[in-house]
Design a protein around this motif. Structure first.
Motif, short mmCIF file in Angstrom:
data_model
loop_
_atom_site.label_atom_id
_atom_site.label_comp_id
_atom_site.label_asym_id
_atom_site.label_seq_id
_atom_site.Cartn_x
_atom_site.Cartn_y
_atom_site.Cartn_z
N UNK A 489 0.73 -1.19 -0.03
CA UNK A 489 0.20 0.24 -0.08
C UNK A 489 0.80 1.35 0.17
N UNK A 490 0.29 2.31 0.11
CA UNK A 490 0.89 3.72 -0.19
C UNK A 490 1.47 4.17 1.28
N UNK A 491 2.08 3.59 2.01
CA UNK A 491 2.64 4.56 3.32
C UNK A 491 3.84 5.18 3.92
N UNK A 492 3.83 5.99 5.00
CA UNK A 492 5.07 5.92 4.79
C UNK A 492 6.38 5.49 4.79
N UNK A 493 5.31 3.87 5.13
CA UNK A 493 6.63 2.91 5.27
C UNK A 493 7.61 3.13 3.74
N UNK A 495 7.10 4.45 1.59
CA UNK A 495 7.76 6.54 1.06
C UNK A 495 9.19 5.94 1.43
N UNK A 496 9.32 6.29 2.52
CA UNK A 496 10.95 5.92 3.24
C UNK A 496 11.60 4.49 2.36
N UNK A 498 11.13 4.13 -0.24
CA UNK A 498 11.23 4.43 -2.32
C UNK A 498 12.05 5.17 -1.81
N UNK A 499 12.51 5.79 -0.99
CA UNK A 499 13.41 7.40 -1.10
C UNK A 499 15.05 6.64 -0.78
N UNK A 529 2.06 8.30 -7.38
CA UNK A 529 2.01 8.78 -5.78
C UNK A 529 4.20 8.50 -5.79
N UNK A 616 14.73 -1.30 6.22
CA UNK A 616 14.40 -0.20 6.99
C UNK A 616 13.53 -0.07 7.30
N UNK A 617 14.08 0.50 8.71
CA UNK A 617 13.20 -0.49 9.60
C UNK A 617 11.93 1.16 9.91
N UNK A 618 10.79 1.06 11.12
CA UNK A 618 9.83 1.82 10.64
C UNK A 618 9.51 1.54 12.79
N UNK A 619 9.71 2.48 12.92
CA UNK A 619 9.77 2.38 14.86
C UNK A 619 8.63 3.17 14.76
N UNK A 620 7.18 2.41 15.31
CA UNK A 620 6.32 2.73 15.91
C UNK A 620 6.18 3.72 16.93
N UNK B 466 -0.33 6.63 12.07
CA UNK B 466 0.91 7.10 11.63
C UNK B 466 1.70 6.34 10.15
N UNK B 467 0.83 5.85 9.87
CA UNK B 467 1.98 5.70 8.15
C UNK B 467 1.29 5.96 7.12
N UNK B 468 0.21 6.18 7.44
CA UNK B 468 -0.75 6.99 6.52
C UNK B 468 -0.29 8.43 5.67
N UNK B 469 -0.15 8.19 4.60
CA UNK B 469 0.51 10.01 3.84
C UNK B 469 -0.78 9.96 2.30
N UNK B 472 1.94 12.75 -2.17
CA UNK B 472 3.15 11.77 -3.18
C UNK B 472 4.89 11.53 -2.97
N UNK B 473 4.84 10.49 -3.49
CA UNK B 473 6.50 10.96 -2.89
C UNK B 473 7.58 12.49 -2.99
N UNK B 478 17.68 14.77 -1.22
CA UNK B 478 18.63 13.29 -1.75
C UNK B 478 19.51 12.87 -1.38
N UNK B 609 14.81 5.27 13.07
CA UNK B 609 14.03 5.83 11.76
C UNK B 609 15.12 6.23 10.60
N UNK B 612 20.10 2.88 9.27
CA UNK B 612 19.40 1.50 8.18
C UNK B 612 20.77 0.37 8.28
#
Lengths: 620, 620
Positions: A489-493, A495-496, A498-499, A529, A616-620, B466-469, B472-473, B478, B609, B612
């Motif tokens: 899905x498209x989430x912050x995780x 996005x992180x 892909x960045x 996105x 790529x860790x995502x800490x809640x 929290x992870x909802x965004x 877009x990217x 960078x 966060x 990596x």
């Protein structure tokens, strides 16, 4: 200070190393217990073989003890020379491998490893056995008592050698003091009575003679009495545990130990003859140990008798500690030559070779549990290792002197040669006498250990060969890796991930495993996105890959695809990005799938040199 | 085909889904066993309460059974309406939450979850209890037998619903056939004998009356008899398991089940009156179940008696299977609303919600072990959940019709209202009667489950938030990550790590933890193998960092340093390169340190966060 520090002592810095070293006063309990406690069973073992000769056999104990003392003197000089030649610790393993070659060294190593483990098990079980004889109600808890003593020894030894010496000071010096007093008082009385003193408590009468003396019998008596020598090599193994001046302190400690042992052996032999004390049948009903008879004859059965017997019991039990002092040093020495896992080289928080202690404790516990903590069942396996190591060590010293010619080396060679011969003959006699009783187990274990150590060495050699590189950093083909990002899905995780992928490479593939048949939604999301902003920024747009999954498996198709990409790009490194959700509390784990963990494991197992995992860790 | 496929069936593709669906013939064993087996204990429960009235009480069973049948008819129509309104499965949870709100839904969900688990445990233990009564020598293996039956049920259910139906066809239809035959033959004989047939085997005499009839007693009799209704809701829960036309098949199955149950209830009541059969004291010595008396009275105690009794026993045991059919569907429905972990939504290799099955099996096994497989100890906890769910479902349907006004909805509302009222009263009676015996445990568990489900939902909501965004990217900032490479010796592994680091970033730091005090060697190696070639190529030379480690720890100083670097560079991503040796065989693992694993774990636990981990594997 945590409870951990209270129990095991605070961690020691490498620079604190010297402070932990010991002198002769602590050295005797640490390295001498094994040798000195031999006085409790060596003469007895010899006298037991003289039982068939009855009263007529008794006089033979004096010349045989003198011969053993003579051998002890030879061994003493030999080990003083070893301490000189090997100031960093010259155990049988070191001496044998340096002078007689790899195989002799491994033979000595295997023999010693097994003997240390057996010594630890036998010492503990003998101590518990004595305790159980005194208090029969503990009989059913024999094994538990053994394991409790093992645990106490382990804790004491995990604190370090100095603390160990302190803990053992009292029982050791109590043992030495009472035995010396008994022998002194006995000698004075015997002298005053012209060699025929009257015993305070009458020892049991000796049986009638049932055999006549023969040279073979006397040889066996000598061989059995030589068990009094076991443990003498401990000091030379542990030279580096002594404080400065290291070698001098080690030799001083060895000298005191040998002198005490000589006095014990001579005194016991002479008083046995004077008081007409012989061994009693160890499997008979009226069994009483020689030392018990002797102390009772000289001092009577008062409080002193019980104090002395108590100290003998504790020293026997604590003689297991010699294994704790030497086994880790031996495993370290072997590991330094790549014959055992390198973990035995690492010094723990208290500057000890902790993993050697763990291994010793593990195997000792295993032996105790397998044999139910019964000494008698362990004895036939014991002593072969010690004499094998003895012989190899002294033979090695012969070669040492042969190779280093100079003033006096010829005489030294002869001394070591005589020692090697004497211990070699003892070894053969012990081996022949005990082969069917259990010595074959020890022999087999020695062989297995040698095979194991050789294969460990082979493994390390092949690894070293494989990872060795003699050229500087190669900087050809420095193209950025091909990055594969699993996409859901498209989430912050997302996005992180892909960045990060775009930061490290221009060649990025996003992979969606279509287990739930929703490719249109994903495509639309991707276009909006990712494709739109990336192409607007002028970068290379990542590729979106769809993988079908008719059986709804998510990870197998992904791993299959990664391996396929790897095959198609033989010149590129493949980096797989694994976004991972880290929960705040462990109990939140079941709320999320563990696919990241499983994917990493699958890539490790099925992957190869060119596949790299980026977490790529995502800490809640 | 692997043994795995043989035992559990081959994996099914998502596209094979339809083929797995069932019709009424398989639907009756799958969804009807629970309801139909109620006939074996419902009338008996009612008659047991009539014992104090003696022979005078017997006539009351007919009107009460008719009232229960009336209620059954109401419930039947209610559930037919539910199937119409909820073609994808309208369990009490769905109906209650959609019509009465979240809390009512959760109450129904918790009640049902507990009741399904109890039903599974009670079914198995009742079957084993009957088996043990027949063969007392199995008495000591009661729990083991329970767990074996649980394992068999699990295996059958892991293959899928269609296979399940097939496996249960024989015992179910044997049970239905024999019982129908008994009731038919009995009815013909009763009719022929003008309502007073002569029993083949005489049933036990009814005791003398010790009480007189009261409204409260009749209400309790009615409430107890209503246990015959348990399991009726199963079909409406599992509508989607039926093949096309789904709703029609589901309703047809429900109709057959209800019709059979009505015949059973009416037949048993009438024949009990005709043959003067009452319940016997369940805790007394001469206990004989009502069905056993009835079959013996109509058919005698021949082979037919034993076949019928055997089929009753197996159907009781197999009624546990209703839980296997419905529990996973219920957990899925709850998980879809985020009140249970999402893993319950995932369909396994056989298209089943496997994790629901695992959970049911786990809790059932736990219950069986905790209560030793004894039915009597479980009974007081049972039935409250079923009636709670019943009431909530029917109350929900009332609201459903109220909100959707149209032709005939008023009548439907009344039907559901009457049902809700009747089951609600039953629930209250059961709760009052059983509260001190164990119903409080169920009530407490319901509350705990609701709290648990609410906190699961809260967790998912906070994660989603929290992870909802919604953008877009983002492509700001960078800059390549700052790469940290732990450095020890110069090997191919080191080279590979550094090459990867230089491929992905210009900002590389190599870190050497100086635990063994050999910094000069490392510096020289670095200069020769890295600094020289990198500066020659014109790239930015990586930095070499030394970390002191007085206590010889390797990983703590490294992790401390990484966290410090992270603090100093708030705008950069930190990538830690972890080179890892992968051995060929598992037994080679002890030969190498596990620092890579521990480092990864420490970074996961202590990191954040922006840190990596890049895993560089080296396969031997």
């Amino acid at each position: 200070m945590s409870w951990f520090d209270v129990v095991l002592g605070k961690p020691l810095a490498t620079s604190e190393e010297r402070a932990e070293h010991i002198g002769p006063v602590s050295g005797i309990p640490v390295f001498g217990l094994d040798a000195l406690s031999s006085a409790a069973y060596g003469p007895e073992a010899a006298l037991t073989l003289l039982i068939p000769l009855g009263l007529l056999g008794l006089p033979y104990i004096v010349p045989i003890s003198l011969a053993i003392i003579g051998l002890l003197v030879i061994v003493y000089f030999s080990y003083c020379q070893t301490i000189d030649a090997y100031p960093h610790g010259g155990g049988s393993y070191t001496v044998a491998s340096e002078n007689l070659g790899e195989n002799a060294g491994l033979l000595a190593a295997a023999a010693l490893l097994i003997d240390y483990i057996l010594n630890s098990a036998v010492g503990i079980s003998a101590g518990v056995g004595a305790l159980v004889s005194a208090f029969p109600r503990f009989e059913s808890h024999r094994l538990l008592l053994c394991l409790v003593i093992l645990a106490i020894l382990t804790l004491i030894n995990m604190r370090g050698v100095k603390d160990t010496g302190t803990a053992f000071l009292v029982p050791t010096y109590l043992f030495l003091g009472t035995l010396l007093l008994v022998l002194g008082v006995g000698a004075v009385r015997a002298f005053a009575a012209n060699g025929h003193p009257a015993p305070v408590t009458m020892p049991p009468h000796l049986p009638m003679a049932t055999a006549t003396v023969s040279l073979w019998l006397l040889l066996k008596v000598f061989a059995s009495g030589c068990t009094a020598l076991t443990g003498v090599e401990a000091v030379s193994n542990g030279v580096m545990a002594f404080r400065d001046p290291t070698q001098k302190n080690a030799k001083r400690t060895l000298t005191i130990i040998i002198l005490l042992l000589m006095i014990f052996l001579a005194g016991i032999a002479l008083l046995c003859r004077a008081y007409s004390i012989g061994a009693t049948d160890p499997s008979g009903a009226g069994y009483e140990s020689v030392l018990s008879q002797l102390i009772a004859a000289v001092m009577g059965r008062g409080w002193f008798y019980y104090v002395s017997m108590g100290s003998i019991l504790s020293v026997l039990a604590l003689s297991a500690n010699t294994s704790f002092a030497d086994f880790p040093r031996l495993t370290r020495a072997i590991a330094l030559h790549d014959y055992l896992p390198h973990v035995f080289i690492v010094r723990g928080r208290r500057l000890l070779y902790s993993h050697g202690i763990y291994a010793l404790v593990g195997f000792t516990a295993l032996l105790l549990i397998m044999f139910g903590g019964i000494t008698d069942r362990l004895i036939p396996l014991f002593a072969i290792g010690a004499f094998l190591a003895f012989t190899l060590s002294q033979a090695g010293m012969v070669m040492h002197w042969k190779r280093a010619p100079g003033k006096g080396t010829h005489a030294r060679m002869v001394i070591n040669g005589v020692g090697a011969l004497a211990t070699g003959i003892t070894l053969l006699v012990v081996l022949v006498a005990k082969l069917r009783e259990g010595a074959w187990v020890t022999a087999l274990m020695v062989l297995l250990l040698i095979v194991l150590m050789k294969s460990v060495k082979r493994h390390y050699q092949s690894v070293d060969q494989e990872i060795a590189v003699d050229h500087p950093l190669c900087l050809d083909n420095m193209a950025a890796p091909l990055v594969i990002v699993p996409l859901d899905r498209w989430t912050r995780i997302t996005e992180k991930g892909l960045r990060f992928a775009l930061k490290i490479s221009d060649h990025v593939q996003a992979v969606h495993v279509d287990a739930e048949e929703c490719s249109d939604v994903v495509k639309e999301m991707w276009q909006r996105n990712v494709v739109a902003p990336v192409s607007a920024s002028g970068r290379i747009v990542p590729e979106l890959i769809f993988l079908n999954s008719p059986y709804r498996f998510v990870l197998s198709p992904l791993v299959d695809y990664i391996l396929e990409v790897e095959r198609k790009h033989p010149d590129r490194q493949i980096a797989v990005l694994v976004p991972e959700l880290i929960v705040k509390h462990w109990y939140q784990t079941p709320m999320h799938n563990q696919r990241a963990q499983v994917l990493k494991l699958m890539l490790l197992v099925r992957g190869n040199q060119r596949i790299t995992v980026i977490n790529i860790p995502w800490y809640l």
